[in-house]
Design a protein around this motif. Structure first.
Motif: not given
Length: 474
Positions: A275-281
């Motif tokens: 999944v793309k952009d899983n979480g926030i970085n």
């Protein structure tokens, strides 16, 4: 959020390799066999036991179904116990005997022992372990009431789920209260292996709407299989039980319901298939006086990353300041000509981090802590318990100590002797590897012992030049 260990899931080893599903299953089974050893010492074991009601149809074709083969029984109940290594990675078989309700149960594979029982039999089941060394452990287990899916997005048949839309569920489950929890899962193919992957855990309601974001934040960052699929809801009770002589024990009672669904819509993925952009970085460089400050922030996906608003009382488990490679060099050149002779003068100025007294560092870290405490209180209404309470907690003694150093090239100091919540040295990383269930980890023990909503770990790295440090300190 409650994170439970899936005692009835047979997928115990994940291999980060690429290949067809059949190869993955064979290699995974081989690896699991190599990681399974025998023991008669229950003090090194994490016991994970469960009583699951209403097992789903073999038509779902998960890896668990394939694993148990002809022994799979749709609609029946399964009582099982698995033995995990508390230190290191792997599973145990018991050098002795395992009984479920008085019947000796043979070892299936990879530390797993299980017994099918009639769907109407929900009486408490007794699990007893006897080792050749004379150790005995005994406990009982019961499941919660049944849970049933009535409709999905308003449909009782031909059910559909759009991964870009909210999920509306109507369910039935007797004797529930405000503390009753349930999970939602879809079948997902990971490296060719089908298994139910949880998308979230929620407080139970007969009629509930769950946001579409759950499909982008599963426990494993792989989107659910499109087209024909299966939806599982699971009501569960988790009990951490203290059993004399046993390393750790977790008892889970669960009731499940599974219905066929059709999946449409897509979750955006990266080229790796996750999944793309899983979480926030977040990575950002902020310009400050005489230099810059680089900020890196990470928040896990919604399954793991609880909102800050859900916690009010936290414990500062570690607070460390490190200064490394604080060295700057500047070279200036000037030329002059006298009597036809050109002379070039090169001047190199080197600025290194000076050795500062411990009193400076103690004062500096105290100031940072006060600032942190103010920010948490003013912006998040979070209260920190006294650090002294954390230092006295029994589980805290298992953490890696910070070796305070103060040299020309490196400084590492901790606030009031706090330790590293996250291991940093190779030896501590290896030493912390364990197959035990999540609620037996040191951080989970600390949260329970301290009676807080969560833990905070802070590491501040100071680099580039002394000017930045002094600016921060002022």
């Amino acid at each position: 959020m409650t994170l439970k260990y899936k005692i009835y899931s047979i997928i115990l080893v994940a291999l980060l390799v690429v290949g067809c599903g059949s190869v993955m299953k064979q290699v995974g089974q081989l690896t699991a066999n190599l990681l399974t050893s025998k023991t008669s010492d229950l003090s090194v074991v994490s016991i994970s036991a469960g009583f699951v009601r209403n097992m789903y149809s073999a038509d779902v074709k998960t890896f668990e179904v394939e694993y148990l083969g002809e022994n799979w029984r749709e609609g029946a109940n399964l009582v099982s116990v698995s033995f995990l290594k508390r230190d290191g990675v792997g599973m145990y078989t018991i050098d002795g005997k395992v009984f479920i309700d008085g019947t000796e149960i043979p070892h299936t594979a990879n530390g797993f022992y299980g017994k099918w029982i009639d769907k109407n039999d929900i009486s408490p089941k007794t699990i007893r372990i006897e080792t050749v060394s004379g150790q005995v452990a005994e406990f009982s287990i019961t499941p919660p009431p049944l849970i049933e899916i009535v409709s999905v997005n308003g449909k009782k048949s031909g059910m559909e789920i759009d991964l870009n839309s909210d999920l509306r569920l109507k369910m039935k489950s007797p004797q529930h209260d405000k503390n009753t929890e349930f999970s939602v899962s879809l079948v997902t193919k990971v490296m060719g292996i089908n298994s139910f992957i949880e998308s979230g855990i929620f407080k139970y309601k007969d009629d509930i709407t769950l946001p579409a974001e759950i499909w982008k934040n599963p426990i494993t960052p792989v989107p659910a299989t499109s087209g024909a699929n299966w939806l599982k809801v699971e009501r569960f009770d988790t009990n951490l039980k203290v059993i004399k002589g046993v390393g750790a024990s977790q008892i889970i009672g669960a009731s499940i319901d599974v219905v066929p669904v059709s999946i449409k819509g897509e979750v955006e993925t990266a080229f790796t298939g996750v999944v793309k952009d899983n979480g926030i970085n977040i990575e950002e460089t902020i310009a400050i006086k005489n230099g810059e400050m680089k900020v890196k922030m990470n928040k896990p996906n919604a399954f793991y990353g609880r909102p800050m608003s859900s916690g009010k009382t936290f414990a500062l488990a570690s607070f460390t300041v490190r200064a490394t490679k604080l060295k700057q060099s500047k070279t200036d050149s000037s030329s002059s000509t006298l009597g036809g002779v050109k002379t070039t003068t090169t001047t190199t100025s080197t600025r290194t981090f000076p050795t500062l007294p411990d009193a400076f560092w103690d004062s500096y870290i105290d100031g940072l802590y006060v600032d942190l405490e103010k920010v948490l209180k003013s912006q998040y209404n979070i209260k920190l318990i006294p650090v002294e309470n954390v230092l006295r907690a029994p589980s805290y003694q298992k953490l890696e100590a910070v070796t305070d150093e103060n040299t020309i090239v490196e400084v590492e100091k901790s606030y009031k002797g706090t330790k590293n919540l996250i291991p940093t040295s190779f030896s501590s990383i290896v030493g912390n590897i364990s197959s035990t269930f999540a609620s037996d980890r040191v951080d989970a023990h600390l949260i329970r012992e301290l009676g807080v909503d969560g833990l905070i770990s802070v590491t501040i790295d100071l680099k580039q030049c002394l000017g930045i440090l002094l600016l921060c300190h002022q």
